[in-house]
Structures are given as structure tokens and as C-alpha cells.
Write a protein that holds these residues in place. Structure first.
Motif, PDB file in Angstrom:
ATOM      1  N   MET A   1       0.833  -1.191   0.000  1.00  0.00           N
ATOM      2  CA  MET A   1       0.000   0.000   0.000  1.00  0.00           C
ATOM      3  C   MET A   1       0.870   1.244   0.000  1.00  0.00           C
ATOM      4  SD  MET A   1      -3.262   0.751   2.406  1.00  0.00           S
ATOM      5  CE  MET A   1      -2.947   2.020   3.581  1.00  0.00           C
ATOM      6  N   GLU A   2       0.453   2.240  -0.712  1.00  0.00           N
ATOM      7  CA  GLU A   2       1.180   3.491  -0.886  1.00  0.00           C
ATOM      8  C   GLU A   2       1.164   4.302   0.411  1.00  0.00           C
ATOM      9  OE1 GLU A   2       0.524   7.392  -3.698  1.00  0.00           O
ATOM     10  OE2 GLU A   2      -0.471   5.521  -4.184  1.00  0.00           O
ATOM     11  N   ASN A   3       2.327   4.896   0.741  1.00  0.00           N
ATOM     12  CA  ASN A   3       2.429   5.733   1.927  1.00  0.00           C
ATOM     13  C   ASN A   3       2.363   7.195   1.499  1.00  0.00           C
ATOM     14  OD1 ASN A   3       2.844   6.748   4.461  1.00  0.00           O
ATOM     15  ND2 ASN A   3       5.013   6.300   4.511  1.00  0.00           N
ATOM     16  N   ARG A   4       1.168   7.748   1.479  1.00  0.00           N
ATOM     17  CA  ARG A   4       0.972   9.136   1.054  1.00  0.00           C
ATOM     18  C   ARG A   4       1.192  10.081   2.224  1.00  0.00           C
ATOM     19  NH1 ARG A   4      -3.398   9.796  -3.220  1.00  0.00           N
ATOM     20  NH2 ARG A   4      -4.321  11.221  -1.730  1.00  0.00           N
ATOM     21  N   LYS A   5       1.974  11.116   2.014  1.00  0.00           N
ATOM     22  CA  LYS A   5       2.201  12.129   3.039  1.00  0.00           C
ATOM     23  C   LYS A   5       0.914  12.896   3.282  1.00  0.00           C
ATOM     24  CE  LYS A   5       6.651  11.458   3.496  1.00  0.00           C
ATOM     25  NZ  LYS A   5       7.153  10.757   4.644  1.00  0.00           N
ATOM     26  N   LYS A   6       0.586  13.088   4.540  1.00  0.00           N
ATOM     27  CA  LYS A   6      -0.619  13.820   4.924  1.00  0.00           C
ATOM     28  C   LYS A   6      -0.259  15.294   5.111  1.00  0.00           C
ATOM     29  CE  LYS A   6      -2.532   9.806   7.270  1.00  0.00           C
ATOM     30  NZ  LYS A   6      -1.375   8.916   7.184  1.00  0.00           N
ATOM     31  N   ILE A   7      -0.928  16.146   4.350  1.00  0.00           N
ATOM     32  CA  ILE A   7      -0.604  17.569   4.332  1.00  0.00           C
ATOM     33  C   ILE A   7      -1.810  18.394   4.754  1.00  0.00           C
ATOM     34  CG2 ILE A   7       0.210  19.497   2.904  1.00  0.00           C
ATOM     35  CD1 ILE A   7       2.239  17.179   3.162  1.00  0.00           C
ATOM     36  N   LEU A   8      -1.590  19.298   5.703  1.00  0.00           N
ATOM     37  CA  LEU A   8      -2.603  20.291   6.070  1.00  0.00           C
ATOM     38  C   LEU A   8      -2.356  21.529   5.217  1.00  0.00           C
ATOM     39  CD1 LEU A   8      -4.860  21.503   7.800  1.00  0.00           C
ATOM     40  CD2 LEU A   8      -3.110  22.112   9.495  1.00  0.00           C
ATOM     41  N   VAL A   9      -3.340  21.893   4.427  1.00  0.00           N
ATOM     42  CA  VAL A   9      -3.254  23.086   3.586  1.00  0.00           C
ATOM     43  C   VAL A   9      -4.029  24.199   4.282  1.00  0.00           C
ATOM     44  CG1 VAL A   9      -3.804  24.095   1.345  1.00  0.00           C
ATOM     45  CG2 VAL A   9      -3.136  21.678   1.495  1.00  0.00           C
ATOM     46  N   VAL A  10      -3.335  25.283   4.608  1.00  0.00           N
ATOM     47  CA  VAL A  10      -3.978  26.436   5.219  1.00  0.00           C
ATOM     48  C   VAL A  10      -3.974  27.538   4.168  1.00  0.00           C
ATOM     49  CG1 VAL A  10      -4.006  28.053   7.146  1.00  0.00           C
ATOM     50  CG2 VAL A  10      -3.043  25.754   7.461  1.00  0.00           C
ATOM     51  N   GLY A  11      -5.156  27.937   3.749  1.00  0.00           N
ATOM     52  CA  GLY A  11      -5.248  28.941   2.700  1.00  0.00           C
ATOM     53  C   GLY A  11      -6.444  29.828   2.907  1.00  0.00           C
ATOM     54  N   THR A  16      -9.063  24.781  -1.751  1.00  0.00           N
ATOM     55  CA  THR A  16      -9.731  23.648  -2.396  1.00  0.00           C
ATOM     56  C   THR A  16      -8.969  23.223  -3.638  1.00  0.00           C
ATOM     57  OG1 THR A  16     -11.865  24.383  -1.565  1.00  0.00           O
ATOM     58  CG2 THR A  16     -11.900  22.824  -3.380  1.00  0.00           C
ATOM     59  N   LEU A  17      -8.533  24.186  -4.428  1.00  0.00           N
ATOM     60  CA  LEU A  17      -7.713  23.894  -5.601  1.00  0.00           C
ATOM     61  C   LEU A  17      -6.422  23.197  -5.192  1.00  0.00           C
ATOM     62  CD1 LEU A  17      -6.947  24.287  -8.635  1.00  0.00           C
ATOM     63  CD2 LEU A  17      -5.980  26.483  -7.944  1.00  0.00           C
ATOM     64  N   LEU A  18      -5.772  23.702  -4.153  1.00  0.00           N
ATOM     65  CA  LEU A  18      -4.523  23.095  -3.676  1.00  0.00           C
ATOM     66  C   LEU A  18      -4.750  21.671  -3.179  1.00  0.00           C
ATOM     67  CD1 LEU A  18      -2.824  26.057  -1.824  1.00  0.00           C
ATOM     68  CD2 LEU A  18      -1.870  24.765  -3.720  1.00  0.00           C
ATOM     69  N   VAL A  19      -5.800  21.456  -2.420  1.00  0.00           N
ATOM     70  CA  VAL A  19      -6.097  20.112  -1.902  1.00  0.00           C
ATOM     71  C   VAL A  19      -6.299  19.148  -3.066  1.00  0.00           C
ATOM     72  CG1 VAL A  19      -7.831  18.723  -0.677  1.00  0.00           C
ATOM     73  CG2 VAL A  19      -6.986  20.856   0.331  1.00  0.00           C
ATOM     74  N   ASP A  20      -7.090  19.537  -4.042  1.00  0.00           N
ATOM     75  CA  ASP A  20      -7.327  18.678  -5.206  1.00  0.00           C
ATOM     76  C   ASP A  20      -6.024  18.392  -5.946  1.00  0.00           C
ATOM     77  OD1 ASP A  20     -10.013  18.629  -4.596  1.00  0.00           O
ATOM     78  OD2 ASP A  20     -10.575  20.090  -6.126  1.00  0.00           O
ATOM     79  N   MET A  21      -5.211  19.426  -6.159  1.00  0.00           N
ATOM     80  CA  MET A  21      -3.954  19.262  -6.869  1.00  0.00           C
ATOM     81  C   MET A  21      -3.011  18.321  -6.118  1.00  0.00           C
ATOM     82  SD  MET A  21      -1.237  22.163  -8.142  1.00  0.00           S
ATOM     83  CE  MET A  21      -0.835  22.661  -6.481  1.00  0.00           C
ATOM     84  N   LEU A  22      -2.927  18.486  -4.813  1.00  0.00           N
ATOM     85  CA  LEU A  22      -2.047  17.628  -4.018  1.00  0.00           C
ATOM     86  C   LEU A  22      -2.550  16.192  -4.013  1.00  0.00           C
ATOM     87  CD1 LEU A  22      -1.219  19.980  -1.021  1.00  0.00           C
ATOM     88  CD2 LEU A  22       0.174  19.489  -3.035  1.00  0.00           C
ATOM     89  N   ASP A  23      -3.852  16.007  -3.852  1.00  0.00           N
ATOM     90  CA  ASP A  23      -4.423  14.656  -3.884  1.00  0.00           C
ATOM     91  C   ASP A  23      -4.102  13.963  -5.203  1.00  0.00           C
ATOM     92  OD1 ASP A  23      -5.487  14.750  -1.317  1.00  0.00           O
ATOM     93  OD2 ASP A  23      -7.498  15.300  -1.991  1.00  0.00           O
ATOM     94  N   GLU A  24      -4.181  14.696  -6.300  1.00  0.00           N
ATOM     95  CA  GLU A  24      -3.901  14.133  -7.626  1.00  0.00           C
ATOM     96  C   GLU A  24      -2.426  13.823  -7.833  1.00  0.00           C
ATOM     97  OE1 GLU A  24      -5.512  16.987 -10.345  1.00  0.00           O
ATOM     98  OE2 GLU A  24      -7.585  16.555  -9.736  1.00  0.00           O
ATOM     99  N   ASN A  25      -1.564  14.373  -6.974  1.00  0.00           N
ATOM    100  CA  ASN A  25      -0.118  14.184  -7.123  1.00  0.00           C
ATOM    101  C   ASN A  25       0.484  13.369  -5.990  1.00  0.00           C
ATOM    102  OD1 ASN A  25       1.165  15.811  -9.513  1.00  0.00           O
ATOM    103  ND2 ASN A  25      -0.608  16.972  -8.798  1.00  0.00           N
ATOM    104  N   GLY A  26      -0.319  12.511  -5.375  1.00  0.00           N
ATOM    105  CA  GLY A  26       0.226  11.545  -4.421  1.00  0.00           C
ATOM    106  C   GLY A  26       0.234  11.927  -2.964  1.00  0.00           C
ATOM    107  N   TYR A  27      -0.356  13.054  -2.630  1.00  0.00           N
ATOM    108  CA  TYR A  27      -0.455  13.462  -1.224  1.00  0.00           C
ATOM    109  C   TYR A  27      -1.881  13.239  -0.734  1.00  0.00           C
ATOM    110  CZ  TYR A  27       3.951  15.840  -2.130  1.00  0.00           C
ATOM    111  OH  TYR A  27       5.242  16.124  -2.468  1.00  0.00           O
ATOM    112  N   GLU A  28      -2.032  13.180   0.567  1.00  0.00           N
ATOM    113  CA  GLU A  28      -3.362  13.151   1.183  1.00  0.00           C
ATOM    114  C   GLU A  28      -3.535  14.497   1.870  1.00  0.00           C
ATOM    115  OE1 GLU A  28      -5.607  10.782   4.759  1.00  0.00           O
ATOM    116  OE2 GLU A  28      -4.174   9.659   3.549  1.00  0.00           O
ATOM    117  N   ALA A  29      -4.316  15.369   1.274  1.00  0.00           N
ATOM    118  CA  ALA A  29      -4.397  16.752   1.740  1.00  0.00           C
ATOM    119  C   ALA A  29      -5.755  17.069   2.345  1.00  0.00           C
ATOM    120  CB  ALA A  29      -4.113  17.696   0.582  1.00  0.00           C
ATOM    121  N   ARG A  30      -5.709  17.982   3.312  1.00  0.00           N
ATOM    122  CA  ARG A  30      -6.922  18.489   3.948  1.00  0.00           C
ATOM    123  C   ARG A  30      -6.764  20.000   4.021  1.00  0.00           C
ATOM    124  NH1 ARG A  30     -10.853  16.800   7.617  1.00  0.00           N
ATOM    125  NH2 ARG A  30     -11.632  18.502   8.894  1.00  0.00           N
ATOM    126  N   GLY A  31      -7.787  20.731   3.612  1.00  0.00           N
ATOM    127  CA  GLY A  31      -7.703  22.180   3.588  1.00  0.00           C
ATOM    128  C   GLY A  31      -8.529  22.844   4.665  1.00  0.00           C
TER     129      GLY A  31
END
Length: 93
Positions: A1-11, A16-31
Motif C-alpha cells: 500500500m502506498e504511503n501518502r504524506k498527509k498535508i494540512l493546507v492552510v489557505g 480547495t484547488l490546492l487540496v485537489d492538486m495535491l491529492d492528484e499528485n500523491g499526497y493526502e491533503a486536507r484544507g
């Protein structure tokens, strides 16, 4: 299973754009869009890093960065507008 880095996006504007972009590039993001929401989310979830968007001003940074590093001293915190976010995170990890 892939180990995706969990990122908190504060904006303030495009998290929302950043969260989507990060999710699409292998991160697990929450904004989150406010300091209070970001601090609560940081307490609740085990993030590997924090991305502070371009709209997060100096006063907020003075609150957020010390709180994040006090709770998790080795947390990676990067700054970036949407077009800089991926490069900043890749450099941090």
C-alpha cells in the motif's frame, strides 16, 4: 500500500484547488481556511507537513507556525502559492 504524506493546507482563497492538486499528485491533503480550523485539524489528525498558502499573512503565521512546531517539532512547513506548492513539498520531503 502506498504511503501518502498527509498535508494540512492552510489557505485563504484557493485551498480547495490546492487540496485537489495535491491529492492528484500523491499526497493526502486536507484544507482549512481559518487559523482556528487549522489548529483544530492539526490536533485531530496526524499530518506529515503543512502548506501555508500565499494568503496566510504574517500575523497568522506568527500564531500557526509556533503552535504546529510545539505540537510536532519535526513537522515540515512550507509556503507556496498554487503554482509553487508541489515544488515546495517535493523539496521538503
Amino acid at each position: 500500500m502506498e504511503n501518502r504524506k498527509k498535508i494540512l493546507v492552510v489557505g485563504r482563497h484557493l485551498q480547495t484547488l490546492l487540496v485537489d492538486m495535491l491529492d492528484e499528485n500523491g499526497y493526502e491533503a486536507r484544507g482549512e481556511s481559518t487559523d482556528e480550523q487549522a489548529l483544530e485539524a492539526f490536533k485531530k489528525f496526524d499530518f506529515d507537513g503543512v502548506l501555508l498558502g500565499g494568503g496566510v499573512g504574517p500575523q497568522s503565521q506568527e500564531i500557526l507556525i509556533p503552535a504546529f512546531t510545539k505540537a510536532k517539532p519535526n513537522i515540515k512547513i512550507v509556503h507556496g502559492h498554487p503554482w509553487q506548492a508541489l515544488a515546495a513539498l517535493r523539496a521538503a520531503f
